[in-house]
Design a protein around this motif. Sequence first.
Motif, mmCIF file in Angstrom:
data_model
loop_
_atom_site.group_PDB
_atom_site.id
_atom_site.type_symbol
_atom_site.label_atom_id
_atom_site.label_comp_id
_atom_site.label_asym_id
_atom_site.label_seq_id
_atom_site.Cartn_x
_atom_site.Cartn_y
_atom_site.Cartn_z
ATOM 1 N N GLU A 236 3.085 -1.898 66.932
ATOM 2 C CA GLU A 236 3.517 -2.817 67.979
ATOM 3 C C GLU A 236 4.253 -4.008 67.386
ATOM 4 O O GLU A 236 3.981 -4.437 66.258
ATOM 5 C CB GLU A 236 2.334 -3.292 68.808
ATOM 6 C CG GLU A 236 1.271 -4.049 68.037
ATOM 7 C CD GLU A 236 0.062 -4.361 68.894
ATOM 8 O OE1 GLU A 236 -0.150 -5.555 69.197
ATOM 9 O OE2 GLU A 236 -0.672 -3.405 69.283
ATOM 10 N N ALA A 237 5.197 -4.541 68.151
ATOM 11 C CA ALA A 237 6.046 -5.633 67.670
ATOM 12 C C ALA A 237 5.228 -6.892 67.428
ATOM 13 O O ALA A 237 4.344 -7.237 68.220
ATOM 14 C CB ALA A 237 7.165 -5.910 68.670
ATOM 15 N N TYR A 238 5.529 -7.556 66.324
ATOM 16 C CA TYR A 238 4.923 -8.853 66.060
ATOM 17 C C TYR A 238 5.809 -9.943 66.656
ATOM 18 O O TYR A 238 7.011 -9.995 66.393
ATOM 19 C CB TYR A 238 4.759 -9.101 64.560
ATOM 20 C CG TYR A 238 4.319 -10.525 64.262
ATOM 21 C CD1 TYR A 238 2.995 -10.904 64.430
ATOM 22 C CD2 TYR A 238 5.248 -11.482 63.857
ATOM 23 C CE1 TYR A 238 2.584 -12.211 64.186
ATOM 24 C CE2 TYR A 238 4.850 -12.788 63.610
ATOM 25 C CZ TYR A 238 3.515 -13.147 63.772
ATOM 26 O OH TYR A 238 3.125 -14.442 63.539
ATOM 27 N N ARG A 239 5.217 -10.794 67.459
ATOM 28 C CA ARG A 239 5.949 -11.904 68.069
ATOM 29 C C ARG A 239 5.189 -13.192 67.777
ATOM 30 O O ARG A 239 4.014 -13.318 68.131
ATOM 31 C CB ARG A 239 6.123 -11.696 69.571
ATOM 32 C CG ARG A 239 6.999 -10.493 69.919
ATOM 33 C CD ARG A 239 7.231 -10.385 71.430
ATOM 34 N NE ARG A 239 8.200 -9.335 71.751
ATOM 35 C CZ ARG A 239 7.870 -8.074 71.996
ATOM 36 N NH1 ARG A 239 6.599 -7.712 71.952
ATOM 37 N NH2 ARG A 239 8.803 -7.185 72.288
ATOM 38 N N THR A 240 5.864 -14.118 67.128
ATOM 39 C CA THR A 240 5.240 -15.378 66.742
ATOM 40 C C THR A 240 4.659 -16.087 67.957
ATOM 41 O O THR A 240 5.317 -16.239 68.988
ATOM 42 C CB THR A 240 6.268 -16.293 66.068
ATOM 43 O OG1 THR A 240 6.837 -15.616 64.948
ATOM 44 C CG2 THR A 240 5.623 -17.586 65.596
ATOM 45 N N GLY A 241 3.395 -16.482 67.836
ATOM 46 C CA GLY A 241 2.751 -17.219 68.911
ATOM 47 C C GLY A 241 2.083 -16.355 69.952
ATOM 48 O O GLY A 241 1.385 -16.889 70.831
ATOM 49 N N SER A 242 2.296 -15.032 69.882
ATOM 50 C CA SER A 242 1.687 -14.120 70.858
ATOM 51 C C SER A 242 0.559 -13.338 70.205
ATOM 52 O O SER A 242 0.600 -13.034 69.005
ATOM 53 C CB SER A 242 2.734 -13.151 71.410
ATOM 54 O OG SER A 242 3.783 -13.843 72.046
ATOM 55 N N THR A 243 -0.443 -13.020 70.985
ATOM 56 C CA THR A 243 -1.556 -12.220 70.482
ATOM 57 C C THR A 243 -1.181 -10.748 70.536
ATOM 58 O O THR A 243 -0.356 -10.325 71.354
ATOM 59 C CB THR A 243 -2.825 -12.465 71.319
ATOM 60 O OG1 THR A 243 -2.545 -12.138 72.684
ATOM 61 C CG2 THR A 243 -3.255 -13.919 71.210
ATOM 62 N N ASN A 244 -1.802 -9.965 69.661
ATOM 63 C CA ASN A 244 -1.550 -8.529 69.677
ATOM 64 C C ASN A 244 -2.583 -7.828 70.545
ATOM 65 O O ASN A 244 -3.354 -8.466 71.261
ATOM 66 C CB ASN A 244 -1.540 -7.979 68.248
ATOM 67 C CG ASN A 244 -2.875 -8.177 67.529
ATOM 68 O OD1 ASN A 244 -3.908 -8.438 68.140
ATOM 69 N ND2 ASN A 244 -2.853 -8.050 66.202
ATOM 70 N N SER A 245 -2.629 -6.513 70.459
ATOM 71 C CA SER A 245 -3.492 -5.721 71.345
ATOM 72 C C SER A 245 -4.905 -5.556 70.811
ATOM 73 O O SER A 245 -5.685 -4.773 71.359
ATOM 74 C CB SER A 245 -2.868 -4.336 71.553
ATOM 75 O OG SER A 245 -2.818 -3.627 70.319
ATOM 76 N N HIS A 246 -5.246 -6.288 69.756
ATOM 77 C CA HIS A 246 -6.565 -6.126 69.148
ATOM 78 C C HIS A 246 -7.682 -6.371 70.164
ATOM 79 O O HIS A 246 -7.662 -7.342 70.927
ATOM 80 C CB HIS A 246 -6.725 -7.102 67.975
ATOM 81 C CG HIS A 246 -8.096 -7.102 67.390
ATOM 82 N ND1 HIS A 246 -9.008 -8.119 67.616
ATOM 83 C CD2 HIS A 246 -8.718 -6.202 66.582
ATOM 84 C CE1 HIS A 246 -10.130 -7.857 66.965
ATOM 85 N NE2 HIS A 246 -9.977 -6.703 66.333
ATOM 86 N N ASP A 247 -8.640 -5.458 70.160
ATOM 87 C CA ASP A 247 -9.786 -5.543 71.075
ATOM 88 C C ASP A 247 -11.045 -5.325 70.248
ATOM 89 O O ASP A 247 -11.201 -4.284 69.592
ATOM 90 C CB ASP A 247 -9.673 -4.491 72.177
ATOM 91 C CG ASP A 247 -10.768 -4.616 73.226
ATOM 92 O OD1 ASP A 247 -11.750 -5.352 72.976
ATOM 93 O OD2 ASP A 247 -10.650 -3.987 74.280
ATOM 94 N N GLU A 248 -11.931 -6.294 70.279
ATOM 95 C CA GLU A 248 -13.159 -6.204 69.493
ATOM 96 C C GLU A 248 -13.979 -4.978 69.864
ATOM 97 O O GLU A 248 -14.684 -4.408 69.027
ATOM 98 C CB GLU A 248 -13.981 -7.483 69.700
ATOM 99 C CG GLU A 248 -15.246 -7.542 68.862
ATOM 100 C CD GLU A 248 -15.972 -8.866 69.032
ATOM 101 O OE1 GLU A 248 -17.090 -8.992 68.503
ATOM 102 O OE2 GLU A 248 -15.409 -9.774 69.699
ATOM 103 N N ALA A 249 -13.851 -4.530 71.119
ATOM 104 C CA ALA A 249 -14.652 -3.390 71.584
ATOM 105 C C ALA A 249 -14.162 -2.071 71.006
ATOM 106 O O ALA A 249 -14.927 -1.109 70.921
ATOM 107 C CB ALA A 249 -14.627 -3.337 73.112
ATOM 108 N N THR A 250 -12.877 -2.008 70.608
ATOM 109 C CA THR A 250 -12.338 -0.746 70.089
ATOM 110 C C THR A 250 -11.985 -0.816 68.608
ATOM 111 O O THR A 250 -11.741 0.213 67.984
ATOM 112 C CB THR A 250 -11.075 -0.350 70.869
ATOM 113 O OG1 THR A 250 -10.097 -1.403 70.771
ATOM 114 C CG2 THR A 250 -11.406 -0.112 72.333
#
Length: 619
Positions: free
Chosen positions: A411-425
Amino acid sequence: MFIQSSSLCNLPAEIFENIVLELVQNDGLIIPLLQSCKQINNILAFQKNCHLYSRIFRYRFDSAASARRLGTLWYSRALKCIRRADIYDNGVLDAFWASFALMSENDGKNRHLLEAAGLPDFVDEFVRKRLYEDSVNSNGWPNESPINCLALWLLWFTSTEERLKTETTARRNEMIRLVLPFVIVPFRFHTTHFYDRADLDIGIPLASTAAKLIFFSRRQTTPIGIPIHLPLTRQHAIQLGFGDQIGPTQEDVHELNQHKVVKHAPRDSDSDTLTLSSQLDDDWYRLTDCIDPMEKSSLKNTHYTYGSATGLWQGRILVPTDNAFASILQHVHMPEEFTEQQLSLNAYPLFMRLREYHCVDPQDPVPTGGADDGFDDGISNAWIPKGVQVHEDIYEGKLRLQHHDRTYTYEAYRTGSTNSHDEATCRGCQYRGTCNIIYREHDDQFLAERSSQIDEGDADVDVGEDDDQFLQEASVQYDSVIDDVFRQRDDEAMDEDTDTDLAFASDDESDEEEYCVERKCNGVLDIALVGETDFKHGQAWNHYKFYGRVREWDGLVALVRIPAHPHPHHTLGLGLWVFSGYIVGGHNFVGTWRALGDVDPVAPTLESSFAMTRREEGS
């Protein structure tokens, strides 16, 4: 009883301390004040006023980087050695180590002090007179010794546009000739962090990287001449009937001259959030962490800052002729006339616009390429397996790599934006039971004790493999080496030959406090890069596509460049090239390019240097 000889002696201690601090802050020395009268000397004696000298240290030196990295440093008598201006002094190596650390930690004060002491002229003279010292033992080539490596880096750190503009043409050409072997013969010198030195727990900075920065910074002081036969603009070229041809216009050459190949280290921070020293954190941690390539580097520290490669890059590549390069390969000894002219060295513009993509857990990263035989690690294809198909969806922000009937999604890295990381998965978070990652100084001891208590037969997961991430002890590595170089003994603090502007660390730091780093898991497992030349630049200098990867161990960036439109004539330099290097100081991308094609990855082939700097959008 002391006889009061000055009204200063009647002042309250707090006010007197502030006066002393103002004196020291304005480049004054404390020694004359200590010699003014016995009572003042008694009041300011180090044994009785440690707090004052802690404040002096914080006033005179930048201490934020020390605390942020590995704790406070103890500095040696570097300024005294530099002020003596004797490049053959026995203390030069120690002074260079101290100066390198001070420049790496510079947030404004350190550089000011070193420049006032005369470091720019001192290191310039050293390089001109001692860089080739003992070269007779290396067949005439300059040695990659610690003192030479440090000297080249200090020469780069102290270089400024103003200083280079005042350098005469003769002296500029002399310096270029001196560093040229490090620049143009990459197979003779280290170009990545690989140190086989069992006696050191900190890496020696790469001479080849500093030499490239020195070379290109001096070459860019002379603008490229504008060929008058070229069309004025792209529109003019179309009017002349050259619209479908690839080639520069006068406007394109003007653009080259308007932007630098490399940027000098800024004197003031150009960021609201980053200090000057923090822009060098990745470079510093590569030295303290990336020493033995057979071990994992510390994950406490960063070696590549996310988003560092994103954006528009402009620079140049150096290309020797095939015959000149073949001649270098055939000769063990350095030729007497080793010059740009003898090598028929050409410089070509280099443009690329890059985008960064992350593999985020629970996604799996694409396997590493290479033959897995201990010699070919896959860098010839930027560590990406052969046969991978790359599909980018810019609008969706996805990069998909297809390999052996399996698709790997980034997934694209965008400065200042969070990625799709989910602690549950996230598998890492599930294993730890928390999203918090804590690295402690003594994790190795804790893990060793825990491992001895685990019955291997009851474990379904190989805990040791994952916990190996914690075994790198950057602070311990650092203390075991640098302390010997920088430590200043307390009983010498009041020596009249030692300026107390090389004072002591903060007295409110506790020796018992354990070094600890805590951060949130972001799930990033791998970093991939893709890009191309912008259409405008492609019309002038050829169209290319790029794909690559960032090596987690040391932040080495590898990019494969392929022609966007395959050309039938390989002699035009449009074949398969791989670029590998480091992003230095957060804004210079410096390294080595290598022509590949069907060449054995471990066999010598045409290769040389490149350097680029990132341009601001719209510039």
